[in-house]
Design an enzyme around this catalytic site. Structure first.
Site, PDB file in Angstrom:
ATOM      1  N   LYS A  73       0.815  -1.216   0.000  1.00 37.23           N
ATOM      2  CA  LYS A  73       0.000   0.000   0.000  1.00 37.23           C
ATOM      3  C   LYS A  73       0.851   1.270   0.000  1.00 37.23           C
ATOM      4  O   LYS A  73       2.060   1.240   0.243  1.00 37.23           O
ATOM      5  CB  LYS A  73      -0.989  -0.032   1.164  1.00 37.23           C
ATOM      6  CG  LYS A  73      -2.095  -1.059   0.919  1.00 37.23           C
ATOM      7  CD  LYS A  73      -3.195  -1.032   1.954  1.00 37.23           C
ATOM      8  CE  LYS A  73      -4.310  -2.002   1.556  1.00 37.23           C
ATOM      9  NZ  LYS A  73      -5.391  -2.038   2.558  1.00 37.23           N
ATOM     10  N   ARG A 105      -3.340 -10.296   4.537  1.00 37.92           N
ATOM     11  CA  ARG A 105      -3.808 -10.324   3.147  1.00 37.92           C
ATOM     12  C   ARG A 105      -2.696  -9.761   2.270  1.00 37.92           C
ATOM     13  O   ARG A 105      -2.284  -8.604   2.454  1.00 37.92           O
ATOM     14  CB  ARG A 105      -5.089  -9.489   3.024  1.00 37.92           C
ATOM     15  CG  ARG A 105      -5.714  -9.446   1.631  1.00 37.92           C
ATOM     16  CD  ARG A 105      -6.956  -8.568   1.660  1.00 37.92           C
ATOM     17  NE  ARG A 105      -7.632  -8.517   0.385  1.00 37.92           N
ATOM     18  CZ  ARG A 105      -7.326  -7.681  -0.602  1.00 37.92           C
ATOM     19  NH1 ARG A 105      -6.321  -6.820  -0.465  1.00 37.92           N
ATOM     20  NH2 ARG A 105      -8.013  -7.690  -1.733  1.00 37.92           N
TER      21      ARG A 105
END
Length: 284
Positions: A224, A264
Site C-alpha cells: 500500500k 492479506r
C-alpha cells in the site's frame, strides 16, 4: 503480543493465516488487469494456494483511493465464475465485496468468507446475507467510498486509535444486531482506508487495541501507498507498488508475531515463510 484468535468456522494451521489476493479488475493499484480474464484468475488462485496461501480473496471492484465504482452486474460477472471454479477445486475462497447481492451469489457459488471493506455501511443488506449464510464475515473500518476516502474530512480524527476502535465496534454491533453470530466476526482496522501515511503506522503499532474487541484480526497492508511513501526516493517519487514487497514482508512478520489471525497479501511464498518464522518466534 496478544492472543491469536482463530476463526472456528474455518480450518486453522495454528499460525497466522495467509490470504492471497486475486483482483479480477482492470484498475487495482498493484495488479489491475493481470487477472481480469476468469481463466487467468483461476490459475492465479491455484498458484497462490500451491505457494502457501490458506485463503484466496477474490474481488471484482477496485477499492484503491480514487477508484470509481462498477455496477453490480459487472462485479458479479467478474467474481462469480472465479469463486465457483476455485471452490470446486477445494480452495477456501473469500469474496471481497461491499454488495449484498454479490456476497449472496458468491457464497452460493462456494465462497466461505465475506470480506466487506465497508463493514456493512455501504450496503446494510449484506449483514442479513452474512447472518443467513452463516459464513465468517470480515468487518473493516471504513468511512466512505474510494472516490472520497482520502479527503480531509474522511481522515480527520479526534484521537485516531480510540476513534477507529469505537467505529469498528459500532459496525460489529450492527452486524450482531442483524443476526451475525459472534463466531462469524473478523475485524480489520482498514489500513489505507480513510487513513493517511502516518496514521497507518499508528494503527499498526496499536494492533493490540483492536484485538481487545475480542475477535480474530485481519490485516491488509500489502504494497500500500504508505509503504511507498516510507521508501520514497530523495526527490519524493514513491516506490512503485511492485517494489514494496520487502517492506510488505516486514509488516507481515511483525503483524503475525503480534497475534493477527490473517494477513492479506499479493505475493504468497515469502509471506508464507514470514508467518512461519513469526509463529516460531512467538513460541520462543
Amino acid at each position: 503480543m496478544f492472543e491469536r484468535r482463530a476463526v472456528p468456522l474455518l480450518p486453522d494451521a495454528g499460525r497466522c493465516q495467509v490470504m492471497g489476493v486475486v483482483n479480477v479488475t482492470p484498475d487495482s493499484f498493484s495488479d489491475g488487469g493481470r487477472w481480469l480474464d476468469a481463466e487467468d484468475a483461476v490459475r492465479r488462485g491455484i498458484a497462490l494456494v500451491e505457494s502457501g496461501a490458506d485463503i484466496v480473496d477474490v474481488g471484482g471492484e477496485s477499492t484503491r483511493p480514487g477508484a470509481q465504482r462498477v455496477d453490480a452486474a459487472t462485479e458479479l460477472a467478474r467474481v462469480e465464475p472465479v469463486v465457483r471454479a476455485l471452490s470446486e477445486r477445494g480452495v477456501v475462497v473469500s469474496v471481497d465485496t461491499m454488495r449484498a447481492e454479490v456476497a449472496e451469489r458468491a457464497v452460493a457459488a462456494g465462497a466461505r468468507i465475506i470480506n466487506d471493506v465497508s463493514g456493512g455501511l455501504a450496503d446494510p443488506d449484506i449483514l442479513q446475507v452474512a447472518a443467513r449464510t452463516g459464513v465468517p464475515y470480515v468487518v473493516m473500518h471504513w468511512r466512505g467510498h474510494s472516490a472520497r476516502m482520502q479527503d480531509e474530512d474522511a481522515t480527520a480524527y479526534a484521537d485516531l486509535v480510540p476513534d477507529v476502535v469505537a467505529e469498528l465496534r459500532r459496525s460489529v454491533e450492527a452486524a450482531l444486531a442483524a443476526g451475525v453470530r459472534p463466531e462469524q466476526v473478523v475485524v480489520d482496522p482498514g489500513i489505507g482506508f480513510s487513513k493517511r501515511g502516518d496514521q497507518n503506522w499508528t494503527v499498526l503499532s496499536h494492533l493490540a487495541a483492536f484485538a481487545e474487541l475480542g475477535y480474530p484480526l485481519l490485516v491488509a497492508a500489502s504494497r500500500k501507498r504508505f509503504l511507498g511513501e516510507l521508501l520514497a526516493e530523495p526527490d519524493g517519487v514513491l516506490r512503485d507498488p511492485l517494489h514494496r514487497e520487502a517492506a510488505t514482508l516486514a509488516v507481515t512478520a511483525l503483524t503475525a508475531a503480534a497475534g493477527a489471525w490473517a494477513i492479506r497479501v499479493h505475493e504468497v511464498p515469502d509471506n508464507a515463510d514470514a508467518v512461519r518464522v513469526a509463529e516460531r518466534w512467538r513460541r520462543g
